[in-house]
Motif scaffolding. Structure first.
Motif, mmCIF file in Angstrom:
data_model
loop_
_atom_site.group_PDB
_atom_site.id
_atom_site.type_symbol
_atom_site.label_atom_id
_atom_site.label_comp_id
_atom_site.label_asym_id
_atom_site.label_seq_id
_atom_site.Cartn_x
_atom_site.Cartn_y
_atom_site.Cartn_z
ATOM 1 N N VAL A 98 0.860 -1.176 0.000
ATOM 2 C CA VAL A 98 0.000 0.000 0.000
ATOM 3 C C VAL A 98 0.899 1.228 0.000
ATOM 4 O O VAL A 98 1.907 1.272 0.703
ATOM 5 C CB VAL A 98 -0.879 -0.002 1.268
ATOM 6 C CG1 VAL A 98 -1.627 1.320 1.418
ATOM 7 C CG2 VAL A 98 -1.858 -1.166 1.230
ATOM 8 N N THR A 102 6.537 8.469 2.121
ATOM 9 C CA THR A 102 7.789 8.972 2.708
ATOM 10 C C THR A 102 8.603 7.871 3.377
ATOM 11 O O THR A 102 9.783 8.056 3.639
ATOM 12 C CB THR A 102 7.536 10.116 3.712
ATOM 13 O OG1 THR A 102 6.712 9.626 4.767
ATOM 14 C CG2 THR A 102 6.883 11.305 3.056
ATOM 15 N N ASP A 103 7.997 6.752 3.635
ATOM 16 C CA ASP A 103 8.769 5.580 4.046
ATOM 17 C C ASP A 103 8.915 4.615 2.880
ATOM 18 O O ASP A 103 10.006 4.185 2.551
ATOM 19 C CB ASP A 103 8.061 4.828 5.197
ATOM 20 C CG ASP A 103 8.355 5.450 6.558
ATOM 21 O OD1 ASP A 103 9.517 5.800 6.800
ATOM 22 O OD2 ASP A 103 7.411 5.580 7.360
ATOM 23 N N THR A 126 1.555 10.314 6.327
ATOM 24 C CA THR A 126 0.251 10.130 6.959
ATOM 25 C C THR A 126 0.412 9.393 8.283
ATOM 26 O O THR A 126 1.421 8.725 8.524
ATOM 27 C CB THR A 126 -0.666 9.289 6.056
ATOM 28 O OG1 THR A 126 -0.089 7.982 5.911
ATOM 29 C CG2 THR A 126 -0.845 9.920 4.689
#
Ligand SMILES: Cc1cc2nc3c(=O)[nH]c(=O)nc-3n(C[C@H](O)[C@H](O)[C@H](O)COP(=O)(O)OP(=O)(O)OC[C@H]3O[C@@H](n4cnc5c(N)ncnc54)[C@H](O)[C@@H]3O)c2cc1C
Lengths: 305, 786
Positions: free
Chosen positions: A46, A51-52, A127
């Protein structure tokens, strides 16, 4: 003199591009998204803010065959005050959490954690769901959610279920989610009156993952601690609650020696490691300091309202 | 800043010339060069710290359409990537691609393909088999053990082979006076060992090279370099192409801090790929390539022994310097001399003895980093100086003033072969003003402080050379060149090879030319040039951009001025000697007026002169200058830093900074102050934060190269602007352009020392290993408490 070291994977790393071949999907509804995940079971990732995930793909640490972007699932981007508590959609940006009055007034440790994460650019992309599902032991939103005893909701084609946040983290990079599940929201119960909370973090610089992060929440009646909750990050394979320290604090008046003792107990509950960010010894030492400081601040907030 | 006020342009605050270009993205960096048909290159790097390649199967990579080169396809010559030293002082141990990689990341092969994606797949399709993998040697002291694996056996000095014994790449010994006797006669002797960190430059722009083949066998190169001409010479030497067929073109540079004084290997690899592919090739390092495998600072291990008399006079200094240089020499040998120069020039030691060794290890090759060893030496010396002063019960400030090398003393700009007599010295002024502004005489006494948070004030002073010139030709090449043309309308073209790294060096040149001619900076065009059209400049390094390059520009302007006045006198028949004419900018006319003082009628404008020279066939008004400075004077800096230490977490926070700088005449005050702010940030980071650490088994950097794994301070980690005061000394350097000296490196050199001294003042504990991390601070505090 021959050495049997493993070759470094440097030649498969290229951060100009995503050096991994994958197929990309951008479903418009949650149903479509979970359908895709159940179809590609285990071979899909997903994508929320990325950002990771994108960083991990660029360096070749994660190599999904399918990427399912959930960024168009607007229904997962919300901060709602409902009867049973505060509901935060998994796709809610960290920046929105930081800017939310409701959160700053009612769940200040979460506000403090969001504010301490990355830089503004990262917070505008990252998020809360991504921070939790990435399941880093250092995830900054984890300790506050743990002391607020939040629950998260996971949805798949098989239905939906709720998971207490304290049962969500299973190891570095491992959460309780099944590969076909999407985290849809975080639910935080309202905190009773006379509760104070705080989040603190020590890192190498102001834009870094924590060496140690700590959240504390305390409920106080007539100068006595009714209950206290302490959560620590980056000092064990997952974020942890310091249950023994919490038990010790219940029913006590919060003097300096009690605080110090609680901090000692909390530190003894950690299992830190040495890595490039810090040493195991330092993490344990500073856990004590942060626990003490967080307890003092949370207590002050509890009694002053 | 009284001295600067008599200037028309110098010292005035004006917006940067390239500001708008950079903010709007119009400025073109090497990465922005796109050429139709261009291929994208990637480098196959050694996954081992020390190994021998057996064979490479490139068939699959070639099937993907990639052009592949290996160590078999490049010229078999050893070279040094840096050409600043004369040949006799240049050790050569580099290859473009190697069969015998000596650090994790050393280039073995390279591919080029029509996109970065295809290139990456081709890279992953290369089958590289290794014959032998050795255990890496990572510590310089272990490397010197005769039983340690040999990293190099033979290297080249100038053009003869030399044997490498016990992994020592170069040594230098030096002494003056009877050191042993001086120590015997000393009343106080302090001896300490120090270890510095290995810092990555983190310049904004990772290294890039684009190489384009031209008709007739020429090539054009755009690359991140501090020296266009040395890059050209090296390419010519390595590939055997005449220099007249190699053109290196200037592009904007996103900082360098010393990481491109030498020609980065990526440039040579791009050339090799381009020659094989006969197509333009671009290779751009990723940030990870750049951090992990391209460049770090020299890591130095020192032993320093200082002796002083009761009267506060230093009488003896001993300095041992073991440098962990990584797997290749860039400027390790010259640094052995320069490090001694930094040591000698800080204080009048009396007698001195020095041993320097440059030791190979299986790590990324080290290179200059803002100060070229000076921040390291200054940190150690300024620590020892503080300790000697304490031992003598003297104020560290007074002790420094009594012993430092200042006005009239001899200064070693870059080691024993670059010496200068100091002619401008702002140290006393900066010490006095700085002490007042920081509250030096009210600074805390460590043993009187209680409580969790402790304050401390530290002082350190230092300097950097301005260039590496001097009256005598030593081991360093240092001269510059400038071409100046007055166009047919009176505007000016300035042609220079000198690189501006982003600090505004060429803005300063423009102001200097403007000052000399009276022409406003807006009318001076800096020509975007290349090696075909410029004369030689060695390199923008050693804080020489303004001092040497600026003086070269001034001299070109002075020559042009002579011609202008001569032509003007033809239009002013009454004037018998053109030297009587003056030039001054007239705002109303928006032109330069050439006139005779006191005779208002006798005048002509520069545009009239330029136009007439053209229309009447007098010829061009232009000059070409090659200039070598006769000195390399020191720019002095004095830092006062106040810190706060959290004794429970060991975290050190900067509270207040007073930074004093003696750079002679200040040409661009805002940009000079910017250098000082940046210098502080890097020095602070050196003191408390940065280090590249290696896995002891594999020799791989543990920082993993990710920007998340290699941290530098962010704005909130540094003092607020209100707590950062910059003061400039009111000095004038007689050998510099309009009295100017350098600043880039002096701005950084004493910072780590001042921070370390402040921590010592707060805690009463000294640290001898950098960085002074919270982990080390806390450990030391706990240890002392027992
Ligand atoms: C420069 C920088 C600084 C940072 N600083 C910090 C910091 O200070 N503190 C900190 O904690 N983190 C930090 N991070 C990490 C990161 O920004 C946060 O963890 C962020 O919250 C991740 O959110 P995302 O939406 O970008 O996640 P993504 O990268 O999109 O996803 C992360 C992981 O979660 C999974 N995932 C995401 N959403 C869902 C979902 N709804 N259901 C199921 N799985 C999902 C993805 O498959 C992936 O495995 C930093 C990152 C960077 C690049």
């Amino acid at each position: 003199m021959a050495s049997r070291v493993r070759p470094s994977p440097i030649n498969t790393m290229n951060t100009h591009i995503i050096p991994v071949r994958f197929e990309y999907f951008a479903p418009k509804t949650l149903n479509e998204a979970v359908d895709l995940l159940s179809r590609f079971r285990g071979r899909a990732k997903v994508l929320a803010g990325g950002t990771d995930l994108v960083v991990q793909m660029k360096v070749g640490r994660v190599r999904p065959e399918y990427v399912v972007s959930i960024r168009w699932l607007r229904e997962l981007d919300f901060i709602d005050t409902r009867e049973d508590g505060l509901h935060i959609g998994a796709l809610t940006k960290l920046r929105r959490i930081e800017k939310s009055d409701v959160i700053r007034r009612g769940f200040i440790a979460l506000y403090e954690a969001a504010k301490a994460m990355g830089g503004v650019q990262v917070r505008c992309m990252g998020t809360v769901g991504g921070n939790l599902c990435n399941a880093s032991p250092a995830a900054d939103t984890a300790p506050p959610l743990m002391v607020y005893e939040a629950r998260v909701k996971a949805v798949s084609t098989r239905g939906e279920r709720e998971i207490p946040i304290t049962k969500f983290f299973k190891g570095p990079g491992k959460s309780a989610l099944e590969p076909d599940e999407i985290l849809t929201e975080v639910m935080i119960p309202y905190q009773p009156a006379n509760t104070g909370s705080a989040f603190l973090k020590v890192a190498r610089t102001s834009m870094d993952l924590a060496k140690v992060n700590v959240a504390a929440a305390i409920n106080v009646r007539e100068g006595v601690v009714r209950w206290a909750r302490i959560a620590l990050g980056a000092v064990a394979p997952t974020p942890i609650r310091a249950l023994k320290a919490e038990a010790y604090l219940a029913g006590k008046e919060l003097g300096e020696d009690v605080i110090a003792r609680a901090a000692e107990i909390a530190a003894s509950e950690t299992r830190p490691i040495t890595d490039v960010r810090s040493t195991a010894w330092y993490r344990r030492e500073v856990s004590k300091v942060l626990v003490k400081d967080a307890l003092r601040i949370a207590y002050g907030r509890a009694v002053r309202g | 800043m009284g001295v600067t006020s008599r200037f028309r342009f110098i010292g005035k605050r004006v917006p940067r010339r390239d500001g708008v270009l950079k903010v709007t993205g119009a400025a073109k960096f090497a990465y922005d060069i796109e050429i139709p048909g261009m291929l994208y290159g990637r480098i196959f790097k050694s996954p081992y710290a020390h190994a021998i390649v057996d064979r490479i199967d490139k068939s699959e990579a070639e099937r993907l359409g990639a052009v592949v080169i290996t160590y078999e396809d490049v010229p078999k010559v050893l070279f040094n990537t840096r050409l600043v030293s004369v040949d006799e002082a240049t050790y050569k141990d580099w290859e473009v691609l190697t069969k015998h990689p000596k650090y994790v990341g050393e280039p073995i092969a390279a591919v080029a393909a029509r996109s970065e994606e295809v290139a990456q797949r081709a890279l992953e399709a290369l089958r590289v088999e290794f014959k032998e993998v050795f255990k890496p040697v990572l510590d310089p002291f272990e490397a010197m053990d005769p039983a340690a694996p040999k990293i190099h056996r033979k290297i080249v000095l100038a053009n003869r082979w030399v044997d490498v014994v016990n992994n020592v790449g170069a040594t230098l010994e030096y002494s003056e006076g009877d050191v042993d006797k001086a120590f015997r006669d000393a009343d106080v002797v302090i001896e300490r060992r120090f270890k510095t960190n290995r810092r990555y430059h983190l310049q904004l722009e990772p290294k890039v090279a684009v190489c384009k083949p031209e008709v007739g066998g020429s090539i054009t190169v755009w690359t991140t370099t501090q020296s266009l001409h040395n890059t050209r010479i090296l390419i010519s030497q390595v590939f055997g192409i005449p220099m007249s067929k190699v053109n290196v073109v200037k592009t904007f540079l996103g900082g360098a801090f010393g990481s491109s004084i030498h020609t980065n290997l990526v440039t040579l690899i791009a050339v090799a790929l381009c020659l094989k592919a006969r197509r333009p090739v671009k290779i751009a390092l990723t940030r990870e390539d750049d951090i992990l495998h391209d460049h770090v600072s020299y890591q130095m291990h020192f032993r320093i022994k200082a002796g002083a008399r009761r009267d506060g006079r230093l009488v003896a200094g001993e300095f041992e310097n073991v440098m962990d240089i990584g797997a290749h020499q860039i400027q390790a040998y010259p640094l052995l001399g320069t490090a001694l120069g930094w040591f000698v020039s800080l204080y009048k030691w009396g007698s001195i003895r020095y041993v320097g060794k440059a030791v190979y290890t299986n790590k990324v090759p080290t290179c200059a980093f803002r100060g070229y060893g000076n921040p390291q030496v200054t940190w150690a010396v300024e620590t020892v100086i503080d300790e000697v002063a304490e031992e003598l019960n003297m104020d560290p400030l007074d002790f420094r003033l009594k012993n430092y090398r200042g006005l009239g003393d001899i200064f070693w700009g870059q080691g024993p072969t670059v010496k200068t007599v100091i002619k401008s010295d702002g140290v006393p002024e900066l010490m006095r003003k700085g002490a007042e502004l920081i509250g030096w005489y009210r600074r805390p006494k460590p043993w009187e402080q209680r409580g969790r948070f402790r304050r401390g004030i530290g002082l350190a002073r230092g300097f950097h050379t301005s260039g590496a010139g001097g009256p005598i030709s030593g081991e360093v090449i240092d001269y510059t060149g400038a071409i100046l043309k007055v166009n047919e309308d009176g505007s000016i073209d300035y042609v220079t090879a000198l690189q501006d790294h982003g600090g505004g060096t060429l803005d300063a040149h423009v102001k200097i030319i403007a000052e000399e001619l009276g022409v406003p900076p807006e009318k001076i065009n800096v020509v975007w040039s290349d090696t075909f059209t410029t004369v030689y400049d060695v390199c923008t390094h050693a804080s020489r951009g303004v001092y040497v390059g600026g003086e070269g520009a001034r001299r070109a302007a002075a020559k042009v001025k002579e011609r202008i006045l001569e032509y003007a006198s033809r239009l002013l028949p009454k004037v018998v000697n053109p030297e009587a004419l003056k030039m001054e900018y007239d705002e109303e006319l928006d032109d330069v007026v050439i006139y005779v003082e006191g005779m208002p009628g006798e005048k002509v404008t520069l545009s009239e002169v330029a136009r007439t020279a053209w229309q009447r066939n007098w010829g061009s008004i232009s000059a070409s200058v090659s200039y070598r400075a006769t000195a390399a004077p020191p720019s002095f800096t004095v830092y006062f830093v106040e810190v706060e230490v959290d004794t429970e977490t060991g975290i050190v926070r900067p509270v207040k900074v007073v930074a004093g700088a003696d750079l002679g005449t200040v040409i661009n005050p805002d940009l000079a102050a910017g250098q000082i702010h940046g210098g502080f940030a890097q020095g602070w980071s050196m003191a408390v934060l940065e280090d590249v650490v290696y896995d002891p088994e594999s020799g791989e950097p543990l920082n993993k190269g990710l920007i998340t794994d290699y941290k530098v301070p962010m704005a909130p980690d540094l003092p607020a602007l209100d707590n950062f005061t910059v003061i400039f000394a009111s000095t004038y350097e007689p050998t510099g352009p309009f009295g100017a000296k350098g600043i880039g490196e002096a701005a950084a050199n004493p910072v780590a020392a001042a921070v370390a001294n402040a921590i010592a003042n707060a805690l009463g504990i000294r640290f001898y290993e950098l960085p002074i991390t919270p982990e080390k601070v806390l450990e030391a505090i706990k240890e002392r408490r027992g």
